[in-house]
Write a protein that holds these residues in place. Structure first.
Motif, PDB file in Angstrom:
ATOM      1  N   ASN A  70      31.935   6.402  -3.005  1.00 38.01           N
ATOM      2  CA  ASN A  70      33.122   6.860  -3.721  1.00 38.01           C
ATOM      3  C   ASN A  70      34.028   7.594  -2.735  1.00 38.01           C
ATOM      4  O   ASN A  70      33.743   8.729  -2.355  1.00 38.01           O
ATOM      5  CB  ASN A  70      32.707   7.781  -4.865  1.00 38.01           C
ATOM      6  CG  ASN A  70      33.871   8.209  -5.718  1.00 38.01           C
ATOM      7  OD1 ASN A  70      35.023   8.094  -5.337  1.00 38.01           O
ATOM      8  ND2 ASN A  70      33.569   8.723  -6.894  1.00 38.01           N
ATOM      9  N   THR A  72      36.820   9.012  -3.046  1.00 41.51           N
ATOM     10  CA  THR A  72      37.421  10.268  -3.509  1.00 41.51           C
ATOM     11  C   THR A  72      36.463  11.449  -3.382  1.00 41.51           C
ATOM     12  O   THR A  72      36.884  12.590  -3.467  1.00 41.51           O
ATOM     13  CB  THR A  72      37.908  10.154  -4.968  1.00 41.51           C
ATOM     14  OG1 THR A  72      36.785   9.889  -5.815  1.00 41.51           O
ATOM     15  CG2 THR A  72      38.947   9.054  -5.114  1.00 41.51           C
ATOM     16  N   LYS A  73      35.178  11.176  -3.192  1.00 39.82           N
ATOM     17  CA  LYS A  73      34.200  12.236  -2.962  1.00 39.82           C
ATOM     18  C   LYS A  73      33.823  12.324  -1.484  1.00 39.82           C
ATOM     19  O   LYS A  73      32.941  13.089  -1.114  1.00 39.82           O
ATOM     20  CB  LYS A  73      32.940  11.987  -3.795  1.00 39.82           C
ATOM     21  CG  LYS A  73      33.153  12.142  -5.281  1.00 39.82           C
ATOM     22  CD  LYS A  73      31.849  11.949  -6.007  1.00 39.82           C
ATOM     23  CE  LYS A  73      32.000  12.165  -7.493  1.00 39.82           C
ATOM     24  NZ  LYS A  73      30.721  12.005  -8.197  1.00 39.82           N
ATOM     25  N   GLY A  94      41.213   6.546   1.065  1.00 44.22           N
ATOM     26  CA  GLY A  94      40.864   7.453  -0.022  1.00 44.22           C
ATOM     27  C   GLY A  94      40.040   8.639   0.444  1.00 44.22           C
ATOM     28  O   GLY A  94      39.803   9.571  -0.316  1.00 44.22           O
ATOM     29  N   ILE A  96      39.244  12.084   2.048  1.00 45.96           N
ATOM     30  CA  ILE A  96      39.987  13.321   2.233  1.00 45.96           C
ATOM     31  C   ILE A  96      39.691  13.831   3.643  1.00 45.96           C
ATOM     32  O   ILE A  96      38.534  13.957   4.027  1.00 45.96           O
ATOM     33  CB  ILE A  96      39.570  14.372   1.188  1.00 45.96           C
ATOM     34  CG1 ILE A  96      39.881  13.858  -0.222  1.00 45.96           C
ATOM     35  CG2 ILE A  96      40.243  15.709   1.451  1.00 45.96           C
ATOM     36  CD1 ILE A  96      39.139  14.586  -1.328  1.00 45.96           C
TER      37      ILE A  96
END
Length: 132
Positions: A70, A72-73, A94, A96
């Motif tokens: 994932n 986003t994690k 995506g 971070i």
């Protein structure tokens, strides 16, 4: 294809066996990334280009064994001087990218300022709970 039922006592052992296949694909010998897996969390440390290759291998090979990363994690913690390169390499993924820090499995990784702020916030929460 089917896996195990959630809560089945052998579920984690089966998952670990499946994940070991992925870990062979993304091994240090192939990626130069130091890594650790805990439950369904993978963590890698190394230079940014190697981490990009490692993440690509995870993304390409994980789903075949039931591991779907994932983005986003996913957080890339870089030294300030590598921030722009990290943003460029992971642009559109995506992931971070931060030069400050992040909590990781109950610990904090990052700058001294980030760690102090995080610990200060935690202590404040504990003080409030004790007061209540």
């Amino acid at each position: 294809m089917e896996g195990t039922t959630q809560g089945d006592p052998v579920a984690m052992a089966m998952y670990a066996l499946g994940l070991s296949v992925l870990q062979d694909v993304i091994s240090f010998e192939k990626t130069q990334v130091k890594q650790v897996a805990y439950l369904d969390d993978l963590t890698g440390a190394g230079n940014i280009k190697d981490l990009k290759k490692w993440r690509t291998l995870v993304k390409e090979n994980g789903p075949t064994i039931g591991y779907t990363p994932n983005a986003t994690k996913s957080i890339l913690i870089v030294k300030p001087e590598h921030y722009d390169n990290g943003v460029r390499l992971f642009s559109g993924s995506g992931v971070i990218v931060t030069r400050d820090g992040q909590r990781h499995m109950g610990a904090v990784i990052g700058t001294e300022e980030f760690k102090a702020k995080y610990v200060g916030e935690k202590v404040s929460e504990w003080v409030k709970e004790v007061d209540v």
